[in-house]
Write a protein that holds these residues in place. Structure first.
Motif, PDB file in Angstrom:
ATOM      1  N   ILE A 107       0.816  -1.218   0.000  1.00 19.77           N
ATOM      2  CA  ILE A 107       0.000   0.000   0.000  1.00 19.77           C
ATOM      3  C   ILE A 107       0.851   1.270   0.000  1.00 19.77           C
ATOM      4  N   LYS A 108       1.903   1.292   0.806  1.00 21.87           N
ATOM      5  CA  LYS A 108       2.676   2.533   0.985  1.00 21.87           C
ATOM      6  C   LYS A 108       3.383   2.990  -0.290  1.00 21.87           C
ATOM      7  N   ASN A 109       3.525   2.102  -1.262  1.00 17.90           N
ATOM      8  CA  ASN A 109       4.181   2.460  -2.519  1.00 17.90           C
ATOM      9  C   ASN A 109       3.201   2.891  -3.605  1.00 17.90           C
ATOM     10  N   LEU A 110       1.935   3.049  -3.245  1.00 18.95           N
ATOM     11  CA  LEU A 110       0.904   3.424  -4.203  1.00 18.95           C
ATOM     12  C   LEU A 110       0.311   4.791  -3.861  1.00 18.95           C
ATOM     13  N   ARG A 111      -0.387   5.377  -4.816  1.00 16.99           N
ATOM     14  CA  ARG A 111      -1.106   6.632  -4.598  1.00 16.99           C
ATOM     15  C   ARG A 111      -2.458   6.541  -5.298  1.00 16.99           C
ATOM     16  N   VAL A 112      -3.518   7.006  -4.631  1.00 16.09           N
ATOM     17  CA  VAL A 112      -4.864   6.934  -5.213  1.00 16.09           C
ATOM     18  C   VAL A 112      -5.594   8.267  -5.040  1.00 16.09           C
ATOM     19  N   ASP A 113      -6.634   8.448  -5.857  1.00 15.10           N
ATOM     20  CA  ASP A 113      -7.436   9.675  -5.765  1.00 15.10           C
ATOM     21  C   ASP A 113      -8.343   9.651  -4.538  1.00 15.10           C
ATOM     22  N   LYS A 114      -8.968   8.510  -4.307  1.00 15.36           N
ATOM     23  CA  LYS A 114      -9.936   8.384  -3.213  1.00 15.36           C
ATOM     24  C   LYS A 114      -9.745   7.055  -2.497  1.00 15.36           C
ATOM     25  N   VAL A 115      -9.999   7.066  -1.193  1.00 13.87           N
ATOM     26  CA  VAL A 115     -10.053   5.819  -0.436  1.00 13.87           C
ATOM     27  C   VAL A 115     -11.401   5.742   0.261  1.00 13.87           C
ATOM     28  N   PHE A 116     -11.999   4.558   0.225  1.00 14.41           N
ATOM     29  CA  PHE A 116     -13.255   4.305   0.928  1.00 14.41           C
ATOM     30  C   PHE A 116     -12.964   3.349   2.071  1.00 14.41           C
ATOM     31  N   LEU A 117     -13.136   3.851   3.292  1.00 14.73           N
ATOM     32  CA  LEU A 117     -12.804   3.086   4.497  1.00 14.73           C
ATOM     33  C   LEU A 117     -14.054   2.695   5.272  1.00 14.73           C
ATOM     34  N   GLY A 118     -14.068   1.475   5.781  1.00 14.63           N
ATOM     35  CA  GLY A 118     -15.096   1.070   6.732  1.00 14.63           C
ATOM     36  C   GLY A 118     -14.585   1.277   8.144  1.00 14.63           C
ATOM     37  N   THR A 119     -15.495   1.301   9.110  1.00 12.63           N
ATOM     38  CA  THR A 119     -15.088   1.494  10.499  1.00 12.63           C
ATOM     39  C   THR A 119     -16.087   0.851  11.448  1.00 12.63           C
ATOM     40  N   ASN A 120     -15.617   0.472  12.629  1.00 10.51           N
ATOM     41  CA  ASN A 120     -16.499  -0.068  13.669  1.00 10.51           C
ATOM     42  C   ASN A 120     -17.017   1.021  14.597  1.00 10.51           C
ATOM     43  N   GLY A 121     -16.283   2.126  14.655  1.00 12.09           N
ATOM     44  CA  GLY A 121     -16.690   3.218  15.529  1.00 12.09           C
ATOM     45  C   GLY A 121     -16.279   4.555  14.965  1.00 12.09           C
TER      46      GLY A 121
END
Length: 253
Positions: A160-174
């Motif tokens: 992951i750390k070697n990549l770059r993206v426009d958007k990230v969609f994250l899930g969460t428990n809290g």
């Protein structure tokens, strides 16, 4: 050792052992018992532990983690609506990252944009997106957690750390204004942080039950999130509190 680093180690020890004692921690980290008591007091104020006579235990809800299958059938209509709204933010040609989870899976199912590159740590999402010939899929690899079906750990993080993206969609428990976005597992939190760091825009997706909940491991502060997408059952008073903090919340139908 810095104070925050020591607190993380205390939490990790609690996660493994269930309880800790002040005297043992004092000897282990070579600091005074008064220092350890202050650490425990601060962790209790964050809602992460409960102090006991001579030590501490984890609070019940911070460590609880439902499995992927347990979450899959809960609030399905809400998650589907959230997924459709989130997918509408994806534009042709975007490079995006999609975190593992039942809500984020609904994003993958509803993507209409074309010519995308998608990074994911989820085999379920990779399989869903793999049905599209116009989408390039990058799978992070890593250790797959049975409970959440997420690929996590050093292998995933290094990819992951070697990549770059426009958007990230994250899930969460809290999700909490004061305590940020959290999840029960330390290793999974680290991989979610790695995904967050590579994105120009951070979008958190979660149903209304995740608000004002705090889990064991912190992913990020609330001000590191650009948009929160949730369902229409979020109480209006709570929505107003987030708006007062200049946090953009999108409500699905």
């Amino acid at each position: 050792m810095f104070a925050e680093e020591r607190k993380i180690k205390i939490l990790d020890r609690l996660d493994k052992q269930g309880k800790v004692r002040v005297k043992e921690l004092s000897k282990l980290y070579n600091v005074s018992e008064a220092t350890i008591r202050r650490d425990l007091q601060e962790l209790e104020e964050r809602g992460m532990i409960k102090r006991t006579h001579g030590g501490a235990v984890l609070t019940e809800h911070t460590k609880f983690e439902p499995t992927f299958l347990e979450k899959e059938d809960k609030f399905h209509e809400e998650k589907e609506a959230i997924g459709k709204l989130a997918a509408s933010l994806i534009e042709d040609g975007d490079t995006i990252a999609i975190d593992s989870g039942t809500t984020t899976l609904e994003i993958a199912k509803n993507i209409k944009a074309k010519n995308l590159t998608i990074v994911t740590n989820s085999l379920d999402i990779a399989y869903e997106i793999g049905k599209r010939s116009d989408i390039e899929v990058v799978i992070t690899g890593g250790m797959m957690r049975w409970k959440t079906r997420a690929m996590v750990g050093p292998i995933a993080d290094n990819t992951i750390k070697n990549l770059r993206v426009d958007k990230v969609f994250l899930g969460t428990n809290g999700i909490c204004i004061k305590k940020g976005i959290t999840t029960p597992n330390l290793i999974e939190a680290q991989t979610k942080r790695a995904l967050l760091k590579i994105a120009s825009q951070a979008i958190v997706v979660c149903d209304h039950t995740k608000f004002n909940q705090v889990s064991f491991a912190k992913i990020a502060d609330i001000n590191e999130v650009d948009i929160i997408i949730t369902d229409n059952k979020l109480p209006s008073k709570l929505l107003d509190k987030y708006k007062e903090q200049d946090i953009e919340i999108m409500i699905s139908n």
